[in-house]
Design a protein around this motif. Sequence first.
Motif, PDB file in Angstrom:
ATOM      1  N   ILE A   1      27.754  42.356  49.467  1.00  0.00           N
ATOM      2  CA  ILE A   1      27.371  42.665  48.078  1.00  0.00           C
ATOM      3  C   ILE A   1      26.609  43.982  48.110  1.00  0.00           C
ATOM      4  CG2 ILE A   1      26.111  41.854  46.056  1.00  0.00           C
ATOM      5  CD1 ILE A   1      26.457  39.009  47.132  1.00  0.00           C
TER       6      ILE A   1
ATOM      7  N   PRO B   1      35.101  39.356  46.680  1.00  0.00           N
ATOM      8  CA  PRO B   1      35.629  38.383  47.641  1.00  0.00           C
ATOM      9  C   PRO B   1      37.152  38.243  47.491  1.00  0.00           C
ATOM     10  CG  PRO B   1      34.675  37.241  45.772  1.00  0.00           C
ATOM     11  CD  PRO B   1      34.473  38.717  45.524  1.00  0.00           C
TER      12      PRO B   1
ATOM     13  N   TRP C   1      38.261  37.791  42.344  1.00  0.00           N
ATOM     14  CA  TRP C   1      37.959  38.759  43.403  1.00  0.00           C
ATOM     15  C   TRP C   1      37.057  39.909  42.938  1.00  0.00           C
ATOM     16  CZ3 TRP C   1      39.566  43.595  42.018  1.00  0.00           C
ATOM     17  CH2 TRP C   1      40.592  43.667  41.082  1.00  0.00           C
TER      18      TRP C   1
ATOM     19  N   GLU D   1      39.198  33.941  50.479  1.00  0.00           N
ATOM     20  CA  GLU D   1      38.255  32.987  51.061  1.00  0.00           C
ATOM     21  C   GLU D   1      39.010  31.725  51.429  1.00  0.00           C
ATOM     22  OE1 GLU D   1      33.971  30.856  50.002  1.00  0.00           O
ATOM     23  OE2 GLU D   1      34.973  32.162  48.542  1.00  0.00           O
TER      24      GLU D   1
ATOM     25  N   SER E   1      35.421  34.577  54.679  1.00  0.00           N
ATOM     26  CA  SER E   1      35.498  35.261  53.389  1.00  0.00           C
ATOM     27  C   SER E   1      35.661  36.752  53.615  1.00  0.00           C
ATOM     28  CB  SER E   1      34.223  34.999  52.577  1.00  0.00           C
ATOM     29  OG  SER E   1      34.260  35.721  51.353  1.00  0.00           O
ATOM     30  N   PHE E   2      36.616  37.344  52.936  1.00  0.00           N
ATOM     31  CA  PHE E   2      36.830  38.786  53.007  1.00  0.00           C
ATOM     32  C   PHE E   2      36.990  39.307  51.571  1.00  0.00           C
ATOM     33  CE2 PHE E   2      39.501  42.553  52.918  1.00  0.00           C
ATOM     34  CZ  PHE E   2      38.894  43.333  53.882  1.00  0.00           C
ATOM     35  N   PHE E   3      36.129  40.027  51.147  1.00  0.00           N
ATOM     36  CA  PHE E   3      35.066  40.851  51.689  1.00  0.00           C
ATOM     37  C   PHE E   3      33.765  40.285  51.139  1.00  0.00           C
ATOM     38  CE2 PHE E   3      32.751  44.841  50.545  1.00  0.00           C
ATOM     39  CZ  PHE E   3      32.556  45.400  51.775  1.00  0.00           C
ATOM     40  N   ASN E   4      32.807  39.900  51.992  1.00  0.00           N
ATOM     41  CA  ASN E   4      31.657  39.164  51.484  1.00  0.00           C
ATOM     42  C   ASN E   4      30.380  39.983  51.336  1.00  0.00           C
ATOM     43  OD1 ASN E   4      31.027  39.478  54.132  1.00  0.00           O
ATOM     44  ND2 ASN E   4      30.633  37.320  54.565  1.00  0.00           N
TER      45      ASN E   4
ATOM     46  N   HIS F   1      27.309  39.779  41.148  1.00  0.00           N
ATOM     47  CA  HIS F   1      26.454  38.768  41.783  1.00  0.00           C
ATOM     48  C   HIS F   1      25.137  39.454  42.149  1.00  0.00           C
ATOM     49  CE1 HIS F   1      25.985  34.983  44.255  1.00  0.00           C
ATOM     50  NE2 HIS F   1      24.955  35.726  44.645  1.00  0.00           N
TER      51      HIS F   1
ATOM     52  N   TYR G   1      30.480  42.641  44.015  1.00  0.00           N
ATOM     53  CA  TYR G   1      30.956  41.638  44.974  1.00  0.00           C
ATOM     54  C   TYR G   1      32.463  41.496  44.812  1.00  0.00           C
ATOM     55  CZ  TYR G   1      31.157  37.041  47.334  1.00  0.00           C
ATOM     56  OH  TYR G   1      31.442  35.999  48.168  1.00  0.00           O
TER      57      TYR G   1
ATOM     58  N   GLU H   1      25.737  34.890  38.809  1.00  0.00           N
ATOM     59  CA  GLU H   1      27.035  35.522  39.056  1.00  0.00           C
ATOM     60  C   GLU H   1      27.963  35.343  37.866  1.00  0.00           C
ATOM     61  OE1 GLU H   1      29.272  35.126  42.980  1.00  0.00           O
ATOM     62  OE2 GLU H   1      30.523  33.858  41.700  1.00  0.00           O
TER      63      GLU H   1
ATOM     64  N   HIS I   1      35.630  28.729  58.393  1.00  0.00           N
ATOM     65  CA  HIS I   1      35.678  29.261  57.028  1.00  0.00           C
ATOM     66  C   HIS I   1      35.397  30.767  57.070  1.00  0.00           C
ATOM     67  CE1 HIS I   1      35.597  28.868  52.666  1.00  0.00           C
ATOM     68  NE2 HIS I   1      34.597  29.737  52.673  1.00  0.00           N
TER      69      HIS I   1
END
Length: 202
Positions: free
Chosen positions: A174, A150, A41, A153, A169-172, A45, A148, A33, A167
């Motif tokens: 890929i 994210p 953001w 998070e 994560s937005f937006f996860n 990846h 990707y 990555e 936990h």
Amino acid sequence: MSLKKAYIIVVLILLVDQISKIYIKTHFFINEEIKVFGLDWFRIHFIENEGMAWGAVIPGEYGKLALTLFRLLVVPGIAWWLWDSVKKKQSKYLIVAISLILAGAIGNIIDSVFYGVVFNDSYHQVATAFSGDPYGTWFHGEVVDMLYFPFWEGNLPEWLPFWGGKHFSFFNAIFNIADMAISTGVGILIVFNKRAFANKKE
């Protein structure tokens, strides 16, 4: 909108999709990555998936083959829909949307059909083309994903029902250019539904 312009859209999307995938495949190893412009953001990846758009997977030994064959059967139908829509002088919204969907579908089919026999393994190494040690077989190639975003998070507030304190994560997801083209095409059909399917007035 002419069929020639529709084909130009399809070809351009396919070129960008395949060039980006081949570059990632031959310069990154799985799960490598980098941050684009140093942004948290926006990342590249590299992952591969055996399934549908956005990393969804069909389970089972023959799931991948079934999905690839299904795609091969569906694409001619989408191509005919594009040709028929242009012939009937349908809305530009509809023709652009179908062009994007067709390009995205073909883009991921190329990975599924050919990549397994063109490239070697990407785990812990950068793959090479035509190395003599392919990672798969015909119709069993994996789809290359790399985009990707994210945006956020962290842990959700405790007061939220069900997900409080977990936990998140937005937006996860890929994805790749082909996925983006399909999603954009479907989005146009949904958001501009009335314009896309409006009857052409003489």
